[in-house]
Write a protein that holds these residues in place. Structure first.
Motif, PDB file in Angstrom:
ATOM      1  N   LEU A   1      31.417  43.438  39.110  1.00  0.00           N
ATOM      2  CA  LEU A   1      33.077  42.645  39.168  1.00  0.00           C
ATOM      3  C   LEU A   1      34.203  43.545  39.494  1.00  0.00           C
ATOM      4  O   LEU A   1      34.621  44.086  38.473  1.00  0.00           O
TER       5      LEU A   1
ATOM      6  N   GLN B   1      37.274  40.055  40.749  1.00  0.00           N
ATOM      7  CA  GLN B   1      37.669  39.285  39.411  1.00  0.00           C
ATOM      8  C   GLN B   1      38.609  38.247  39.655  1.00  0.00           C
ATOM      9  O   GLN B   1      38.707  37.107  38.910  1.00  0.00           O
TER      10      GLN B   1
ATOM     11  N   MET C   1      38.280  37.889  31.624  1.00  0.00           N
ATOM     12  CA  MET C   1      37.572  39.364  31.370  1.00  0.00           C
ATOM     13  C   MET C   1      37.706  39.667  29.934  1.00  0.00           C
ATOM     14  O   MET C   1      36.443  40.260  29.577  1.00  0.00           O
TER      15      MET C   1
END
Length: 864
Positions: free
Chosen positions: A266, A271, A292
């Motif tokens: 990621l 992201q 996240m």
């Protein structure tokens, strides 16, 4: 199926490719409308039907000796958009030439269709042999799933895999556990790297797979629901694992939808796009940070439960024949072999302060671990509990006692965070748990960074910290009570993510904590100051002219006394080291040490007058003279001739080794232009020494040439002799922080010499850094200490774009400004640079000149 596969009379590559592309478009369009398990099941069925149809189309269904079997993740029915198509072709006899040709065509067709194929053709005995020799092969086979062909052969394979001596339970467990240990080491034993790997990071899908594999080998269960039914996990654990797995599956599926090639990392740029697919929104980076935070919490939950269940399996299934040794620790705890157990199952509920006692025992008995039954009781007690443990007077007393125990951070604070106790104790901790900072500067989430800061402080007690951290090692080892410093570190970033100044907000939080925990007023003031000013020393050392006596006096006035200076130095170094492992180097160590030394001297002489550097200047001269006499045959007259040309600040700002080196160079090369580069004389960097008659655009030529050679500049020291020659020094490193090797130094010397020998302005070919694309940094120009009439100090904050310094120096040249000094600081994607300037009349810039400079910098740095 959600997206029906369309069988054709005869499949060709273009038809399969078209259906694959249509499936991906359906998944992109319908991602938010369908449960992730439906999407994964749909893709798995699509792959099953393609393989089964091709099996027939290539005439392989007519081969009674062959069986097509899905293995690995495909066998588990976990097919993501970029997952490998792993299968085994099991044959009851060695394949003939015709069959081998058909199999090659079958596999090549799949490759041509765009599948990443992992396959093997083996007999039953070859499968058994390969599985016994390689744990990875054995694991893939254990996840086998029938697709087509001879079903009886598939059953024979299953019988082979179930043999008692085919990877016995203990050998299988140890092999898979060792894989986890090695994987954790590759990721620094933390789930909280800011660009994590969904599959391999601690707490990622591989930790879930470990549970699957252990349960599969032990009970035959193949998914979480079957594992629950087998009694291997409790319903509460099942619910948490299911929730975390569901979220990780969504993130991984979304990531695969936006990528063209297989990857599970990621990265920052990804992201943003994944957060959009998962419908996390908010101004700026808030959407990404929300996603996240949940992602890191899922990793932590899986890592915790994986650890608990691995312990449980080892204790209840593998160590059942070990002799039992029990020793009592206190009324609530006992030691069972090498694990701490509860003496009464309801201790944590009836006496919650003993949750802290558990970790106190860990600091007293370094050979002990926590028994899985204790962890389960702890988990249940924390789930049921309302309110915070810090509200209990006895718990507060135990919490503070922890900080003076051996290895308090590693043995108590770190596991307390891991098992959810820190957030049950501190109200503020829950907000920062898994909280990321969307930048290239911080490597870890806020909670992980705080723990690493605490661990670094504890490291200063180790003998091997003396060389890399001599000042901190000396200070910290002499402290009789380290609690204040540990508490300051615990709170220094605890208010991040709330908006506003986190240092100011954190100082309020630590004051409330200190009052609640019975600290006296003096201690509260020290804690509050440390948290509020925890960045002061770092900013002063790296972004101010610390050789300026006014800067030192101002810093000393803010610090007030030697005790605070000692505390702040340790906290500063630990904070820098815990932010990013590449940040700390001997160059930064020198800056911090110099500021510490100057401030100590300021305290010693009193605060009524500026620090007098005369003694240090003389000491540098005498030391340099001794080095020259020892290593050269230069006469005192020759040395004095060179030194008479230099202002006093030259001897202050350069070390004796540097002064001796420069002197020797100038004595041997009395030319108009000299460029020499060495790693031997400047701490922590490669030093470039430039000697020549002052000329227009000199700084611009130098920084542009250095940038073209792909070096990072950390410091620029501009000193002009009494007769108009420059004695300039630049500290550089390679882009990754390493010192420049011989061939790179000579190449840069040659390029700089050519640039300074011509009136032509160099041009910089800019290669853009793709890592910076996700980030936005607003250009900000600030002028400091505006009362000064002799010089102007300016800070520049901007995106660390390629050629930044060359652009800035071009503006200085355009406006006919003189650069006296510069400190270049890169904070991830953000440049935070400091310049000392004068105008063409060698005075401070006027108000109009400052406004014009700021305007031009904004214009130039905004241009693409």
């Amino acid at each position: 199926m959600l997206f029906p596969y369309s069988p054709l009379v005869e499949l060709d590559v273009s038809a399969v490719r078209a259906q694959k592309a249509a499936l991906k478009q359906f998944e992109l369009a319908q991602f938010a409308q369908h449960d992730i398990y439906e999407l994964i099941a749909n893709r798995t069925q699509f792959c099953d039907q393609v393989l089964q149809d091709l099996w027939s189309q290539f005439g392989l269904a007519n081969k009674p000796t062959l069986t097509l079997i899905a293995v690995g993740g495909y066998g588990r029915e976990e097919m993501f958009p970029l997952s490998d198509l792993d299968f085994l072709i099991l044959t009851s006899e060695q394949v003939d030439e015709k069959t081998e040709h058909q199999l090659r065509q079958f596999v090549q067709f799949l490759w041509d269709c765009g599948f990443d194929v992992g396959h093997a053709v083996r007999t039953l005995s070859e499968c058994e042999q390969a599985g016994r020799e390689d744990i990875t092969v054995a694991t893939n086979l254990l996840e086998a799933r029938y697709l087509a062909g001879n079903l009886s052969q598939f059953h024979l394979l299953d019988q082979v895999l179930q043999k008692a001596d085919f990877w016995p339970r203990e050998a299988f467990f140890q092999a898979k556990y060792q894989e986890r240990v090695e994987r954790y080491q590759r990721y620094h034993n933390t789930s909280y790297n800011l660009e994590p790997d969904i599959k391999h990071s601690p707490g990622g899908l591989r930790d879930l797979h470990l549970l699957y594999w252990i349960a599969l080998r032990h009970t035959g269960a193949k998914n979480l629901t079957e594992i629950l039914k087998s009694g291997f996990i409790y319903p509460q654990e099942y619910a948490l694992l299911q929730e975390s797995q569901h979220f990780l599956f969504k993130v991984r599926f979304a990531l695969h939808l936006i990528l063209k090639r297989y990857d599970n990392r990621l990265l920052f740029e990804r992201q943003i796009r994944v957060a959009e697919l998962l419908e996390f929104i908010g101004p700026g980076n808030q959407g990404v940070e929300k996603m996240m935070k949940l992602f890191f919490q899922a990793l932590q939950q899986i890592s915790l439960l994986s650890d608990l269940l691995v312990k449980h399996y080892r204790e209840h299934f593998l160590q059942t024949n070990d002799p039992v040794q029990i020793s009592v620790l206190d009324d609530s705890f006992q030691c069972l072999n090498n694990a701490i157990c509860l003496r009464h199952g309801n201790v944590f509920v009836e006496q919650p302060e003993h949750i802290l006692t558990l970790f106190f025992h860990l600091t007293q008995h370094h050979q002990l671990d926590i028994h899985s039954s204790t962890l389960r009781q702890l988990h249940l007690a924390l789930e049921q509990r309302s309110g915070y443990l810090a509200e209990l007077p006895v718990a507060r007393e135990i919490f503070l006692r922890l900080f003076n125990q051996p290895s308090a951070i590693a043995r108590a604070l770190v596991p307390m965070h891991k098992y959810g106790v820190l957030k049950a104790y501190l109200p503020q901790w829950q907000h920062i748990e898994g909280l990321m900072q969307f930048d290239l500067f911080h490597c870890y989430t806020v909670d992980e960074h705080i723990l690493r800061t605490l661990l670094k402080l504890e490291y200063f007690l180790e003998p091997d910290s003396v060389v890399p951290h001599p000042i901190c090692s000396r200070i910290f080892s002499r402290l009789t009570d380290r609690t204040l410093l540990y508490i300051a570190a615990l709170f220094h970033d605890i208010a991040k993510g709330r908006g506003g100044d986190h240092a100011v907000l954190g100082s309020v939080e630590v004051a409330e904590f200190a009052q609640q925990h019975g600290f006296d007023q003096r201690e509260i003031q020290t804690l509050t100051w440390l948290v509020e000013q925890h960045l002061l020393m770092s900013v002063t050392a790296q972004r101010r002219d610390i050789h300026d006596p006014e800067v030192v006096l101002h810093f000393a006035e803010a610090v007030q006394n030697k005790v605070r200076l000692d505390y702040l130095t340790c906290l500063t170094v630990a904070d820098i080291c815990a932010t990013n492992e590449t940040l700390w180097n001997s160059w930064k160590r020198t800056l911090i040490a110099t500021l510490y030394q100057f401030t100590t001297q300021q305290f010693a002489q009193g605060m009524d007058c500026l620090l007098d550097h005369a003694e240090k200047i003389e000491r540098h001269r005498q030391h340099a003279l001794a080095l020259l006499k020892q290593n050269t045959s230069l006469s005192a007259v020759k040395i004095e001739d060179i030194w008479q040309r230099c202002p006093e600040e030259y001897f202050l700002r350069n070390s004796p080794k540097q002064i001796a080196w420069h002197t020797e160079l100038l004595a041997e090369n009395p030319t108009e232009l000299l460029v020499k580069i060495s790693n031997r004389f400047s701490e922590g960097g490669t030093e470039i020494f430039v000697y020549c008659q002052d000329q227009p655009n000199l700084f611009h030529k130098v920084v542009t040439t250095i940038g073209a050679k792909k070096f990072s500049i950390h410091d620029a020291q501009i000193i002009t002799s009494h007769d108009g020659y420059v004695f300039d020094s630049f500290i550089v490193t390679e882009l990754d922080g390493r010192l420049a090797k011989f061939d790179r130094r000579r190449s840069l010397e040659k390029a700089l010499t050519q640039a300074l020998n011509t009136a032509k302005m160099p041009t910089l070919r800019i290669s853009h850094n793709h890592k910076l694309r996700p980030f936005q940094v607003k250009t900000d120009v600030r002028f400091l200490r505006g009362h000064r009439t002799d010089q102007t100090e300016m800070e520049l904050f901007a995106l660390d774009q390629a050629g930044l310094l060359a652009k800035v120096s071009q503006v200085f040249s355009e406006l006919k400004l003189n650069l006296l000094n510069a400190k270049i600081t890169t904070v991830g994607e953000r440049a935070e640079d400091f310049f000392i300037l004068t105008n063409s009349e060698d005075r401070a810039l006027t108000t109009e000149q400052r406004q014009h400079l700021a305007q031009r910098l904004h214009e130039v740095l905004a241009a693409k």
